[in-house]
Design an enzyme around this catalytic site. Structure first.
Site, PDB file in Angstrom:
ATOM      1  N   LEU A  37       0.831  -1.200   0.000  1.00 48.25           N
ATOM      2  CA  LEU A  37       0.000   0.000   0.000  1.00 48.25           C
ATOM      3  C   LEU A  37       0.872   1.259   0.000  1.00 48.25           C
ATOM      4  O   LEU A  37       0.687   2.162  -0.810  1.00 48.25           O
ATOM      5  CB  LEU A  37      -0.920  -0.020   1.240  1.00 48.25           C
ATOM      6  CG  LEU A  37      -1.830   1.184   1.462  1.00 48.25           C
ATOM      7  CD1 LEU A  37      -2.842   1.325   0.322  1.00 48.25           C
ATOM      8  CD2 LEU A  37      -2.588   1.049   2.799  1.00 48.25           C
ATOM      9  N   GLY A  39       5.545   8.996  -1.007  1.00 48.63           N
ATOM     10  CA  GLY A  39       4.810  10.203  -0.638  1.00 48.63           C
ATOM     11  C   GLY A  39       3.509   9.937   0.109  1.00 48.63           C
ATOM     12  O   GLY A  39       2.799  10.868   0.480  1.00 48.63           O
ATOM     13  N   SER A  40       3.164   8.683   0.315  1.00 45.94           N
ATOM     14  CA  SER A  40       1.888   8.396   0.992  1.00 45.94           C
ATOM     15  C   SER A  40       2.053   7.254   1.990  1.00 45.94           C
ATOM     16  O   SER A  40       2.125   6.093   1.614  1.00 45.94           O
ATOM     17  CB  SER A  40       0.795   8.044  -0.030  1.00 45.94           C
ATOM     18  OG  SER A  40       1.154   6.913  -0.790  1.00 45.94           O
ATOM     19  N   SER A  62       1.075   7.660   6.173  1.00 37.23           N
ATOM     20  CA  SER A  62      -0.129   7.839   7.005  1.00 37.23           C
ATOM     21  C   SER A  62      -1.317   8.201   6.120  1.00 37.23           C
ATOM     22  O   SER A  62      -2.432   7.718   6.329  1.00 37.23           O
ATOM     23  CB  SER A  62       0.112   8.960   8.027  1.00 37.23           C
ATOM     24  OG  SER A  62       1.185   8.615   8.866  1.00 37.23           O
ATOM     25  N   ILE A  96       7.894  -2.418   1.695  1.00 37.73           N
ATOM     26  CA  ILE A  96       7.010  -3.582   1.621  1.00 37.73           C
ATOM     27  C   ILE A  96       7.634  -4.808   2.312  1.00 37.73           C
ATOM     28  O   ILE A  96       8.608  -5.393   1.819  1.00 37.73           O
ATOM     29  CB  ILE A  96       6.595  -3.871   0.152  1.00 37.73           C
ATOM     30  CG1 ILE A  96       6.018  -2.587  -0.481  1.00 37.73           C
ATOM     31  CG2 ILE A  96       5.603  -5.036   0.095  1.00 37.73           C
ATOM     32  CD1 ILE A  96       4.931  -1.879   0.331  1.00 37.73           C
ATOM     33  N   TYR A 104      -9.735   8.610  -3.117  1.00 33.32           N
ATOM     34  CA  TYR A 104      -9.737   7.222  -2.602  1.00 33.32           C
ATOM     35  C   TYR A 104     -10.690   6.327  -3.391  1.00 33.32           C
ATOM     36  O   TYR A 104     -10.533   5.101  -3.415  1.00 33.32           O
ATOM     37  CB  TYR A 104     -10.042   7.207  -1.100  1.00 33.32           C
ATOM     38  CG  TYR A 104     -11.477   7.505  -0.728  1.00 33.32           C
ATOM     39  CD1 TYR A 104     -12.422   6.486  -0.642  1.00 33.32           C
ATOM     40  CD2 TYR A 104     -11.896   8.809  -0.460  1.00 33.32           C
ATOM     41  CE1 TYR A 104     -13.735   6.743  -0.309  1.00 33.32           C
ATOM     42  CE2 TYR A 104     -13.208   9.086  -0.121  1.00 33.32           C
ATOM     43  CZ  TYR A 104     -14.131   8.050  -0.052  1.00 33.32           C
ATOM     44  OH  TYR A 104     -15.429   8.313   0.273  1.00 33.32           O
ATOM     45  N   ASN A 138      -7.299  -2.862   9.746  1.00 33.18           N
ATOM     46  CA  ASN A 138      -7.907  -2.864  11.078  1.00 33.18           C
ATOM     47  C   ASN A 138      -7.606  -4.180  11.788  1.00 33.18           C
ATOM     48  O   ASN A 138      -7.337  -4.206  12.992  1.00 33.18           O
ATOM     49  CB  ASN A 138      -9.428  -2.696  10.993  1.00 33.18           C
ATOM     50  CG  ASN A 138      -9.815  -1.262  10.700  1.00 33.18           C
ATOM     51  OD1 ASN A 138      -9.018  -0.355  10.872  1.00 33.18           O
ATOM     52  ND2 ASN A 138     -11.039  -1.069  10.242  1.00 33.18           N
ATOM     53  N   GLU A 151       1.744  -0.145   9.964  1.00 35.96           N
ATOM     54  CA  GLU A 151       0.275  -0.339  10.008  1.00 35.96           C
ATOM     55  C   GLU A 151      -0.414   0.790  10.782  1.00 35.96           C
ATOM     56  O   GLU A 151      -1.362   0.573  11.529  1.00 35.96           O
ATOM     57  CB  GLU A 151      -0.077  -1.729  10.561  1.00 35.96           C
ATOM     58  CG  GLU A 151       0.449  -2.826   9.634  1.00 35.96           C
ATOM     59  CD  GLU A 151      -0.249  -4.155   9.770  1.00 35.96           C
ATOM     60  OE1 GLU A 151      -1.415  -4.186  10.175  1.00 35.96           O
ATOM     61  OE2 GLU A 151       0.390  -5.163   9.438  1.00 35.96           O
TER      62      GLU A 151
END
Ligand SMILES: Cc1cc2nc3c(=O)[nH]c(=O)nc-3n(C[C@H](O)[C@H](O)[C@H](O)COP(=O)(O)OP(=O)(O)OC[C@H]3O[C@@H](n4cnc5c(N)ncnc54)[C@H](O)[C@@H]3O)c2cc1C
Length: 395
Positions: free
Chosen positions: A141, A145-146, A148, A173, A194, A256, A379
């Site tokens: 994921l 640059g991304s 949080s 990763i 998103y 989650n 995470e």
């Protein structure tokens, strides 16, 4: 009824069971994984940390022991066990080596979980038997640059006659070095925010896919952390995981659950550090007696054991809620936040209690101290967990 108290009788199983009371098969599973880790992993921990890698022969043993496909149904060649078993397995492994726990955690709580939950029959039939028997998985994921703000990702997917062409770069990763199967998040429409994000199952040998640089890290050094390059990477349409444009749901829901896995990793490594501290202070003598005979040291150990107990309850509570199908978002965030704080404190204490020997690599606690730090970062950082908890309690 007090605000914030659980509703009595909402779930009979939850209401009547102490969090630390296990079913017999859960106890047996946890013990067998710990015995496996003690026998097969412990002798390799230091060399794996120094070399920054996990031997394939050990990964094969993890598959043989059934910890790489814990929740995969027996019909697909897995162990057919529960999410709670996965949590117990990760905890038992982390007590010996948090790096191996990271590998197993990503495999079970992120990759297999995502395929089981979002994959159609075809994806499940093609990937679950492999993931349970020989193929390591990774979950991609984050980007440079991304982190949080994960949904600000810039990797993108364009439709082609055969499926999709992916371009972009993924960073950080876990399992990148060992993995054969990657869940990769890319956007089919960057302008849609998103709502463009889509999850794809990408194999290591798909054209245009390369594993790049491996990071040199502070802790969990044996666990690989790699960059992934997507350069006109061709992904068949059948390898879209879940719905197009709904990858954000795949990410939110699996992460989650993944957070409870990180909680399990943190309590396992905290237990490991406490085990070492107790054994050492009972043996080490100063001023004519064992260091553990000093009340000052006893109180420090007692405080650590109490914090570990509280941390463990947050993990088991979140995991039991997840298994029972109850809401667990706040509890999972609290579990990751708190277990990682306890892990940092207790591993630091363990280093202190070893004195000078705690600071050198001949003894195991300096490594656990380094390994603990990642719990506050991956995470979702601790600040992001606080943000989730705040949203839940403020409404
Ligand atoms: C060893 C390792 C393994 C990893 N494995 C994976 C993996 O397998 N797959 C994957 O996709 N990613 C993985 N990651 C990436 C990891 O999830 C990110 O590093 C993490 O989410 C933080 O993102 P960032 O590094 O970009 O930090 P940033 O998001 O840039 O955060 C920097 C600081 O700003 C704070 N901050 C950011 N936003 C806010 C806010 N809104 N409010 C308050 N504070 C804020 C953060 O708490 C942090 O302290 C891994 C990372 C590491 C180090």
């Amino acid at each position: 009824m007090l605000e914030g108290m659980p509703t009595p009788g909402a779930n009979e199983t939850l209401a009547t069971r102490a969090l630390t009371t296990f079913e017999e098969d859960e106890t047996l599973f946890s013990q067998s994984v710990y015995e496996f880790a003690d026998r097969e992993i412990r002798p390799l921990v230091r060399s794996m940390d120094e070399q920054g890698s996990i031997p394939r022969s050990l990964i094969d043993k993890l598959f043989d022991h059934g910890v790489m496909g814990i929740e995969i149904p027996e019909a697909h060649g897995g162990a057919g066990a529960s999410f709670f078993h996965a949590i117990l397995g990760i905890e038992a492994l982390a007590r010996v080596d948090p790096s191996i726990a990271a590998l197993v955690d990503v495999q079970n709580t992120l990759v297999i979980n995502a395929v089981m939950r979002y994959g159609g029959d075809d994806l499940k039939e093609r990937y679950l038997p492999r993931l349970g028997s020989s193929a390591v998985g990774a979950y991609a994921l984050s980007e440079a640059g991304s982190g949080s703000d994960a949904f600000a990702l810039s990797s993108h997917a364009v439709e082609s006659p055969d499926g999709f062409i992916l371009n972009g770069r993924k960073l950080w990763i876990t399992n990148g070095n060992e993995a054969d199967v990657f869940i990769v998040f890319a956007s089919v429409n960057l302008d849609a925010g998103y709502r463009g994000i889509t999850a794809f199952v990408v194999e290591r040998d798909f054209p245009g896919f390369t594993v790049g640089k491996k990071e040199d890290k502070l802790g969990i050094r044996a666990s690989s952390t790699c960059e992934l390059l997507l350069e006109d990477c061709q992904v068949p349409r059948a390898n879209v995981l879940g719905e197009i444009g709904k990858g954000y749901k795949v990410a939110i829901e699996t992460l989650n659950e993944g957070r409870i896995g990180i909680g399990a990793q943190m309590i396992g490594l905290t237990q490991g550090a406490l085990d070492h501290a107790i054994a050492y202070t009972k043996e080490r003598r100063q001023f004519g007696k064992a260091v553990a005979d000093f009340q000052g040291v006893q109180f420090q150990l007692a405080q650590a054991a109490t914090e570990l107990e509280a941390a463990r309850l947050t993990v088991y509570n979140a995991a039991r809620l997840r298994v029972a199908g109850e809401p667990f978002l706040k509890e999972a965030a609290m579990c990751k936040l708190y277990t990682s704080e306890v892990a940092e404190r207790v591993t630091s204490l363990a280093v202190n209690l070893f004195g000078g020997y705690g600071f050198v690599k001949d003894y195991p606690v300096e490594k656990l101290y380094r390994d603990a730090k990642i719990g506050q970062i991956y995470e979702g950082t601790s600040n992001l967990q606080l943000q989730t908890i705040a949203k839940q309690i403020l409404g």
